[in-house]
Design a protein around this motif. Structure first.
Motif, mmCIF file in Angstrom:
data_model
loop_
_atom_site.group_PDB
_atom_site.id
_atom_site.type_symbol
_atom_site.label_atom_id
_atom_site.label_comp_id
_atom_site.label_asym_id
_atom_site.label_seq_id
_atom_site.Cartn_x
_atom_site.Cartn_y
_atom_site.Cartn_z
ATOM 1 N N MET A 144 0.827 -1.206 0.000
ATOM 2 C CA MET A 144 0.000 0.000 0.000
ATOM 3 C C MET A 144 0.866 1.263 0.000
ATOM 4 S SD MET A 144 -3.061 0.924 -0.251
ATOM 5 C CE MET A 144 -3.872 -0.636 0.106
ATOM 6 N N LEU A 145 1.906 1.279 0.862
ATOM 7 C CA LEU A 145 2.891 2.354 0.860
ATOM 8 C C LEU A 145 4.236 1.747 0.474
ATOM 9 C CD1 LEU A 145 1.958 4.144 4.214
ATOM 10 C CD2 LEU A 145 1.355 4.892 1.904
ATOM 11 N N TYR A 146 4.904 2.355 -0.511
ATOM 12 C CA TYR A 146 6.143 1.786 -1.021
ATOM 13 C C TYR A 146 7.133 2.890 -1.334
ATOM 14 C CZ TYR A 146 9.412 -0.428 -4.279
ATOM 15 O OH TYR A 146 10.544 -0.877 -4.911
ATOM 16 N N ALA A 147 8.369 2.714 -0.878
ATOM 17 C CA ALA A 147 9.447 3.648 -1.192
ATOM 18 C C ALA A 147 10.702 2.854 -1.524
ATOM 19 C CB ALA A 147 9.710 4.583 -0.018
ATOM 20 N N SER A 148 11.439 3.320 -2.520
ATOM 21 C CA SER A 148 12.670 2.668 -2.917
ATOM 22 C C SER A 148 13.735 3.724 -3.189
ATOM 23 C CB SER A 148 12.461 1.809 -4.174
ATOM 24 O OG SER A 148 13.676 1.237 -4.610
ATOM 25 N N GLY A 149 14.841 3.662 -2.435
ATOM 26 C CA GLY A 149 15.923 4.616 -2.619
ATOM 27 C C GLY A 149 15.511 6.050 -2.368
ATOM 28 N N LEU A 150 14.506 6.248 -1.535
ATOM 29 C CA LEU A 150 13.925 7.581 -1.347
ATOM 30 C C LEU A 150 14.917 8.495 -0.629
ATOM 31 C CD1 LEU A 150 11.277 9.086 -1.916
ATOM 32 C CD2 LEU A 150 10.506 8.419 0.368
ATOM 33 N N THR A 151 15.238 9.599 -1.268
ATOM 34 C CA THR A 151 16.254 10.519 -0.760
ATOM 35 C C THR A 151 15.759 11.956 -0.883
ATOM 36 O OG1 THR A 151 18.015 9.008 -1.468
ATOM 37 C CG2 THR A 151 18.651 11.299 -1.044
ATOM 38 N N ALA B 168 18.294 7.287 0.926
ATOM 39 C CA ALA B 168 18.081 5.961 0.324
ATOM 40 C C ALA B 168 17.154 5.071 1.154
ATOM 41 C CB ALA B 168 19.425 5.271 0.099
ATOM 42 N N LEU B 169 15.978 5.585 1.468
ATOM 43 C CA LEU B 169 15.023 4.825 2.276
ATOM 44 C C LEU B 169 14.290 3.794 1.432
ATOM 45 C CD1 LEU B 169 13.376 4.441 4.947
ATOM 46 C CD2 LEU B 169 11.769 6.125 4.020
ATOM 47 N N ASP B 170 14.313 2.550 1.882
ATOM 48 C CA ASP B 170 13.492 1.479 1.321
ATOM 49 C C ASP B 170 12.457 1.106 2.379
ATOM 50 O OD1 ASP B 170 15.031 1.341 -1.021
ATOM 51 O OD2 ASP B 170 16.411 -0.108 -0.129
ATOM 52 N N LEU B 171 11.193 1.191 2.011
ATOM 53 C CA LEU B 171 10.124 0.994 2.999
ATOM 54 C C LEU B 171 8.885 0.438 2.330
ATOM 55 C CD1 LEU B 171 9.143 1.626 5.979
ATOM 56 C CD2 LEU B 171 8.268 3.767 5.054
ATOM 57 N N GLU B 172 8.244 -0.522 2.972
ATOM 58 C CA GLU B 172 6.968 -1.052 2.496
ATOM 59 C C GLU B 172 6.029 -1.224 3.676
ATOM 60 O OE1 GLU B 172 6.801 -4.229 -0.477
ATOM 61 O OE2 GLU B 172 8.999 -4.172 -0.560
ATOM 62 N N VAL B 173 4.790 -0.779 3.496
ATOM 63 C CA VAL B 173 3.741 -0.981 4.495
ATOM 64 C C VAL B 173 2.551 -1.601 3.770
ATOM 65 C CG1 VAL B 173 2.348 0.039 6.317
ATOM 66 C CG2 VAL B 173 4.537 1.098 5.700
ATOM 67 N N ALA B 174 2.234 -2.826 4.118
ATOM 68 C CA ALA B 174 1.153 -3.539 3.442
ATOM 69 C C ALA B 174 -0.207 -3.141 3.992
ATOM 70 C CB ALA B 174 1.358 -5.041 3.609
ATOM 71 N N ALA C 191 -3.548 0.499 5.887
ATOM 72 C CA ALA C 191 -2.109 0.539 6.153
ATOM 73 C C ALA C 191 -1.807 1.769 7.004
ATOM 74 C CB ALA C 191 -1.326 0.603 4.845
ATOM 75 N N ILE C 192 -1.003 1.595 8.045
ATOM 76 C CA ILE C 192 -0.738 2.693 8.972
ATOM 77 C C ILE C 192 0.770 2.902 9.100
ATOM 78 C CG2 ILE C 192 -0.951 3.495 11.356
ATOM 79 C CD1 ILE C 192 -3.554 1.853 11.520
ATOM 80 N N LEU D 2 8.402 6.543 -4.910
ATOM 81 C CA LEU D 2 7.451 6.145 -3.874
ATOM 82 C C LEU D 2 6.052 6.091 -4.461
ATOM 83 C CD1 LEU D 2 6.747 9.109 -1.399
ATOM 84 C CD2 LEU D 2 7.852 9.395 -3.605
ATOM 85 N N TYR D 3 5.215 5.233 -3.856
ATOM 86 C CA TYR D 3 3.862 5.027 -4.351
ATOM 87 C C TYR D 3 2.889 4.846 -3.186
ATOM 88 C CZ TYR D 3 6.213 4.191 -8.778
ATOM 89 O OH TYR D 3 6.996 4.326 -9.906
ATOM 90 N N VAL D 4 1.677 5.299 -3.403
ATOM 91 C CA VAL D 4 0.565 5.085 -2.483
ATOM 92 C C VAL D 4 -0.489 4.296 -3.242
ATOM 93 C CG1 VAL D 4 -1.221 6.153 -1.068
ATOM 94 C CG2 VAL D 4 1.023 7.263 -1.288
ATOM 95 N N ASP D 5 -0.648 3.028 -2.893
ATOM 96 C CA ASP D 5 -1.600 2.171 -3.601
ATOM 97 C C ASP D 5 -1.336 2.205 -5.102
ATOM 98 O OD1 ASP D 5 -3.751 0.389 -3.826
ATOM 99 O OD2 ASP D 5 -5.219 2.010 -4.047
#
Length: 233
Positions: free
Chosen positions: A1-8, A19-25, A183-184, A58-61
Motif C-alpha cells: 500500500m505504501l512503497y518507497a525505494s531509494g527515497l532521498t 536511500a530509504l526502502d520501505l513497504e507498508v502492506a 495501512a498505517i 514512492l507510491y501510495v496504492d
C-alpha cells in the motif's frame, strides 16, 4: 500500500533522508522511531506529496505522489501531532465539512456511526471543538479518516501530549483500523506504544533507516536497548 525505494531528500547540502526502502502492506502498522531530525516527518511529507524527493521513487496504492499528488492524497488520511480542526465548529460540523471536501456527504446516522467507531461520545460530537481535549480532537481525526475511506493512514507524533488512558485508547483504535485493512505509518517517540501496536518497527537516525524489527519478536525492553544503542553509536 505504501512503497518507497531509494527515497532521498536533500535540502541544499543537508541530506534529510537517505536511500530509504520501505513497504507498508494493507492492514499493517509500521512505526518509525527516531529523535527529532531523524527523517520521520520528511518521510511522511514525501508520501503526502507536500515535498518532492531528490532521488528514488514512492507510491501510495500504486499511485505516485510526485506525478499524481491529488489522486494519491485521495487514498490517504493524515493525523498530525495537533489535529487541525475549526474550533468554532462542533465535532460533527468539522466531520461534515472535511468529508464534503473529499466529495461525500454524510447523513446524521452515518456521522453517528463514524463517531461511535472513533469512540467519541455523541454528546461531545455536538460540542464546539474549542472545548475539546487533544484526545477528543484525535478521535474526530479518526472519524474523518474513516469517512474518507482512506486506504492508508499517516500519523506524525499523534501520541505526544496524550495522557496514558487517551494514548492507550488511541492505539486501540489504530488496531481496529488495521483490522479493516488500512495501512498505517506512524512516526513516534514512544517506544513502548510502538511495541504494543505490533507490526513492523523501524529505527531512523540522521535520515537513514538503521534498523527494522518485527514487534512480535522483541520485548519493549529489548526494543529500548536496541534504540539506545543506535542513538549512542
Amino acid at each position: 500500500m505504501l512503497y518507497a525505494s531509494g527515497l532521498t531528500k536533500y535540502y541544499g547540502d543537508n541530506c534529510a533522508l537517505q536511500a530509504l526502502d520501505l513497504e507498508v502492506a494493507a492492514g499493517q502498522i509500521y512505526c518509525l522511531l527516531g529523535a527529532n531530525g531523524a527523517g520521520k516527518t520528511t518521510t511522511i511529507n514525501l508520501f503526502l506529496g507536500f515535498i518532492q524527493p531528490s532521488k528514488g521513487e514512492l507510491y501510495v496504492d500504486g499511485v505516485s505522489p510526485v506525478l499524481e499528488s491529488v489522486t494519491a492524497r485521495t487514498r490517504l488520511a493524515y493525523i498530525a501531532e495537533q489535529v487541525s480542526l475549526y474550533p468554532v465548529l462542533t465535532g460533527r460540523e468539522n466531520l461534515d465539512y472535511f468529508t464534503r471536501l473529499s466529495g461525500r456527504a454524510l447523513n446524521r446516522t452515518e456521522s453517528d456511526e463514524l463517531f461511535q467507531c472513533a469512540r467519541l461520545n455523541l454528546s461531545d460530537a455536538d460540542r464546539r471543538v474549542s472545548e475539546y481535549s487533544k484526545g477528543m480532537r484525535q478521535k474526530v481525526g479518526i472519524a474523518i479518516a474513516l469517512a474518507k475511506n482512506a486506504k492508508a493512514l499517516l500519523l506524525d507524533e499523534p501520541l505526544s501530549g496524550l495522557d496514558p488512558h487517551a494514548a492507550s485508547e488511541f492505539c486501540s483504535q489504530l488496531k481496529i483500523l488495521s483490522d479493516k485493512g488500512i495501512a498505517i505509518l506512524m512516526a513516534t517517540h514512544d517506544i513502548f506504544r510502538a511495541r504494543e501496536l505490533g507490526g513492523r518497527i523501524g529505527i531512523m537516525k540522521h535520515g537513514r533507516l538503521v534498523d527494522e524489527r518485527d514487534a512480535s519478536n522483541i520485548t519493549a525492553v529489548q526494543l529500548e536497548q536496541a534504540y539506545l544503542a543506535h542513538m549512542r553509536s
